[in-house]
Design a protein around this motif. Structure first.
Motif, PDB file in Angstrom:
ATOM      1  N   ASP A   1      -9.211   0.751   5.123  1.00  0.00           N
ATOM      2  CA  ASP A   1      -8.947  -0.094   3.950  1.00  0.00           C
ATOM      3  C   ASP A   1      -7.447  -0.262   3.726  1.00  0.00           C
ATOM      4  O   ASP A   1      -6.971  -1.354   3.414  1.00  0.00           O
ATOM      5  CB  ASP A   1      -9.573   0.510   2.689  1.00  0.00           C
ATOM      6  CG  ASP A   1     -11.089   0.476   2.687  1.00  0.00           C
ATOM      7  OD1 ASP A   1     -11.684  -0.230   3.534  1.00  0.00           O
ATOM      8  OD2 ASP A   1     -11.680   1.178   1.840  1.00  0.00           O
ATOM      9  N   THR A   2      -6.696   0.813   3.898  1.00  0.00           N
ATOM     10  CA  THR A   2      -5.247   0.785   3.676  1.00  0.00           C
ATOM     11  C   THR A   2      -4.549  -0.135   4.656  1.00  0.00           C
ATOM     12  O   THR A   2      -3.721  -0.964   4.261  1.00  0.00           O
ATOM     13  CB  THR A   2      -4.665   2.212   3.764  1.00  0.00           C
ATOM     14  OG1 THR A   2      -5.224   2.992   2.714  1.00  0.00           O
ATOM     15  CG2 THR A   2      -3.148   2.204   3.649  1.00  0.00           C
TER      16      THR A   2
ATOM     17  N   MET B   1       0.859  -1.171   0.000  1.00  0.00           N
ATOM     18  CA  MET B   1       0.000   0.000   0.000  1.00  0.00           C
ATOM     19  C   MET B   1       0.896   1.222   0.000  1.00  0.00           C
ATOM     20  O   MET B   1       2.001   1.181   0.500  1.00  0.00           O
ATOM     21  CB  MET B   1      -0.869  -0.049   1.239  1.00  0.00           C
ATOM     22  CG  MET B   1      -2.105   0.776   1.191  1.00  0.00           C
ATOM     23  SD  MET B   1      -3.260   0.674  -0.193  1.00  0.00           S
ATOM     24  CE  MET B   1      -3.379  -1.036  -0.586  1.00  0.00           C
ATOM     25  N   THR B   2       0.397   2.274  -0.553  1.00  0.00           N
ATOM     26  CA  THR B   2       1.250   3.441  -0.689  1.00  0.00           C
ATOM     27  C   THR B   2       0.614   4.673  -0.055  1.00  0.00           C
ATOM     28  O   THR B   2      -0.589   4.766   0.093  1.00  0.00           O
ATOM     29  CB  THR B   2       1.530   3.746  -2.169  1.00  0.00           C
ATOM     30  OG1 THR B   2       0.298   4.022  -2.823  1.00  0.00           O
ATOM     31  CG2 THR B   2       2.233   2.596  -2.841  1.00  0.00           C
ATOM     32  N   ILE B   3       1.488   5.581   0.306  1.00  0.00           N
ATOM     33  CA  ILE B   3       1.085   6.926   0.701  1.00  0.00           C
ATOM     34  C   ILE B   3       1.801   7.837  -0.270  1.00  0.00           C
ATOM     35  O   ILE B   3       3.031   7.909  -0.260  1.00  0.00           O
ATOM     36  CB  ILE B   3       1.505   7.264   2.144  1.00  0.00           C
ATOM     37  CG1 ILE B   3       0.803   6.348   3.131  1.00  0.00           C
ATOM     38  CG2 ILE B   3       1.192   8.706   2.456  1.00  0.00           C
ATOM     39  CD1 ILE B   3       1.202   6.592   4.564  1.00  0.00           C
TER      40      ILE B   3
ATOM     41  N   TYR C   1       2.266   2.149   9.341  1.00  0.00           N
ATOM     42  CA  TYR C   1       1.450   0.938   9.449  1.00  0.00           C
ATOM     43  C   TYR C   1       0.961   0.746  10.882  1.00  0.00           C
ATOM     44  O   TYR C   1      -0.227   0.509  11.123  1.00  0.00           O
ATOM     45  CB  TYR C   1       2.264  -0.277   8.987  1.00  0.00           C
ATOM     46  CG  TYR C   1       1.566  -1.593   9.188  1.00  0.00           C
ATOM     47  CD1 TYR C   1       0.515  -1.984   8.367  1.00  0.00           C
ATOM     48  CD2 TYR C   1       1.948  -2.447  10.218  1.00  0.00           C
ATOM     49  CE1 TYR C   1      -0.131  -3.182   8.556  1.00  0.00           C
ATOM     50  CE2 TYR C   1       1.311  -3.657  10.409  1.00  0.00           C
ATOM     51  CZ  TYR C   1       0.272  -4.024   9.579  1.00  0.00           C
ATOM     52  OH  TYR C   1      -0.371  -5.219   9.766  1.00  0.00           O
TER      53      TYR C   1
ATOM     54  N   LEU D   1      -5.943   9.367   5.330  1.00  0.00           N
ATOM     55  CA  LEU D   1      -6.062   8.088   6.021  1.00  0.00           C
ATOM     56  C   LEU D   1      -6.454   8.225   7.487  1.00  0.00           C
ATOM     57  O   LEU D   1      -6.996   7.286   8.074  1.00  0.00           O
ATOM     58  CB  LEU D   1      -4.753   7.299   5.893  1.00  0.00           C
ATOM     59  CG  LEU D   1      -4.283   7.049   4.459  1.00  0.00           C
ATOM     60  CD1 LEU D   1      -2.967   6.297   4.460  1.00  0.00           C
ATOM     61  CD2 LEU D   1      -5.335   6.313   3.654  1.00  0.00           C
TER      62      LEU D   1
ATOM     63  N   ASP E   1     -10.788   5.178   4.127  1.00  0.00           N
ATOM     64  CA  ASP E   1      -9.606   4.855   3.322  1.00  0.00           C
ATOM     65  C   ASP E   1      -8.456   4.367   4.201  1.00  0.00           C
ATOM     66  O   ASP E   1      -7.694   3.487   3.807  1.00  0.00           O
ATOM     67  CB  ASP E   1      -9.136   6.063   2.512  1.00  0.00           C
ATOM     68  CG  ASP E   1     -10.007   6.347   1.299  1.00  0.00           C
ATOM     69  OD1 ASP E   1     -10.811   5.471   0.917  1.00  0.00           O
ATOM     70  OD2 ASP E   1      -9.877   7.455   0.740  1.00  0.00           O
ATOM     71  N   GLY E   2      -8.324   4.932   5.392  1.00  0.00           N
ATOM     72  CA  GLY E   2      -7.281   4.499   6.312  1.00  0.00           C
ATOM     73  C   GLY E   2      -7.490   3.072   6.768  1.00  0.00           C
ATOM     74  O   GLY E   2      -6.545   2.275   6.831  1.00  0.00           O
TER      75      GLY E   2
ATOM     76  N   GLU F   1      -2.690  -3.617   3.691  1.00  0.00           N
ATOM     77  CA  GLU F   1      -1.274  -3.796   3.994  1.00  0.00           C
ATOM     78  C   GLU F   1      -1.062  -5.037   4.851  1.00  0.00           C
ATOM     79  O   GLU F   1      -0.098  -5.786   4.640  1.00  0.00           O
ATOM     80  CB  GLU F   1      -0.708  -2.552   4.685  1.00  0.00           C
ATOM     81  CG  GLU F   1       0.759  -2.625   4.988  1.00  0.00           C
ATOM     82  CD  GLU F   1       1.677  -2.606   3.766  1.00  0.00           C
ATOM     83  OE1 GLU F   1       2.897  -2.618   3.979  1.00  0.00           O
ATOM     84  OE2 GLU F   1       1.195  -2.597   2.618  1.00  0.00           O
TER      85      GLU F   1
ATOM     86  N   LEU G   1       4.211   1.925   2.432  1.00  0.00           N
ATOM     87  CA  LEU G   1       3.791   2.207   3.803  1.00  0.00           C
ATOM     88  C   LEU G   1       4.871   1.690   4.759  1.00  0.00           C
ATOM     89  O   LEU G   1       5.140   0.497   4.818  1.00  0.00           O
ATOM     90  CB  LEU G   1       2.450   1.517   4.079  1.00  0.00           C
ATOM     91  CG  LEU G   1       1.699   1.897   5.325  1.00  0.00           C
ATOM     92  CD1 LEU G   1       1.319   3.370   5.299  1.00  0.00           C
ATOM     93  CD2 LEU G   1       0.445   1.054   5.444  1.00  0.00           C
TER      94      LEU G   1
END
Length: 119
Positions: free
Chosen positions: A85-86, A1-3, A13, A60, A82-83, A90, A8
């Motif tokens: 889900d992220t 996953m990316t920021i 994380y 997030l 979204d956070g 991850e 991440l």
């Protein structure tokens, strides 16, 4: 996953993971990150707020409330959808990566006939 195009990192994380059970303020986030990472990730206050700022910019996490305690503002942070889900994506990615390392049958299946034999 990316920021914003980056992988991440462990502090991000574990901050996201710390917030899975609901909003928290900074000190409690620091303690949860230490516990969840088995003390592998230790954040100073300045580092935590830098992580929270990046996560907020990425959409997030968000500040959900603020109170004054002993004359200082205490902000409570929560995951956005979204956070959540992220962090869950991850965790799934990390679990799949661990399976490749720990499960020889899976590793052989993934590699198939393209495996290179050691010399």
């Amino acid at each position: 996953m990316t920021i914003q195009g980056a992988v991440l990192r462990a502090p991000s994380y574990f901050v996201l993971a710390a917030l899975l059970d609901g909003p928290l303020h900074g000190y409690v986030i620091i303690k949860r990150v230490e516990a969840l990472s088995d003390e592998a990730v230790r954040l100073a206050a300045g580092s935590l707020y830098a992580v929270l700022d990046r996560l907020a910019e990425a959409g997030l996490v968000e500040v959900v409330s603020e109170e004054i305690v002993n004359g200082r503002a205490r902000r409570y942070y929560a995951l956005t959808p979204d956070g959540e889900d992220t962090v869950r994506a991850e965790a799934a990615r990390l679990a799949a990566a661990a399976d490749i390392v720990t499960n020889q049958a899976l590793r052989r299946r993934v590699l198939g006939t393209t495996a290179v034999r050691p010399a």
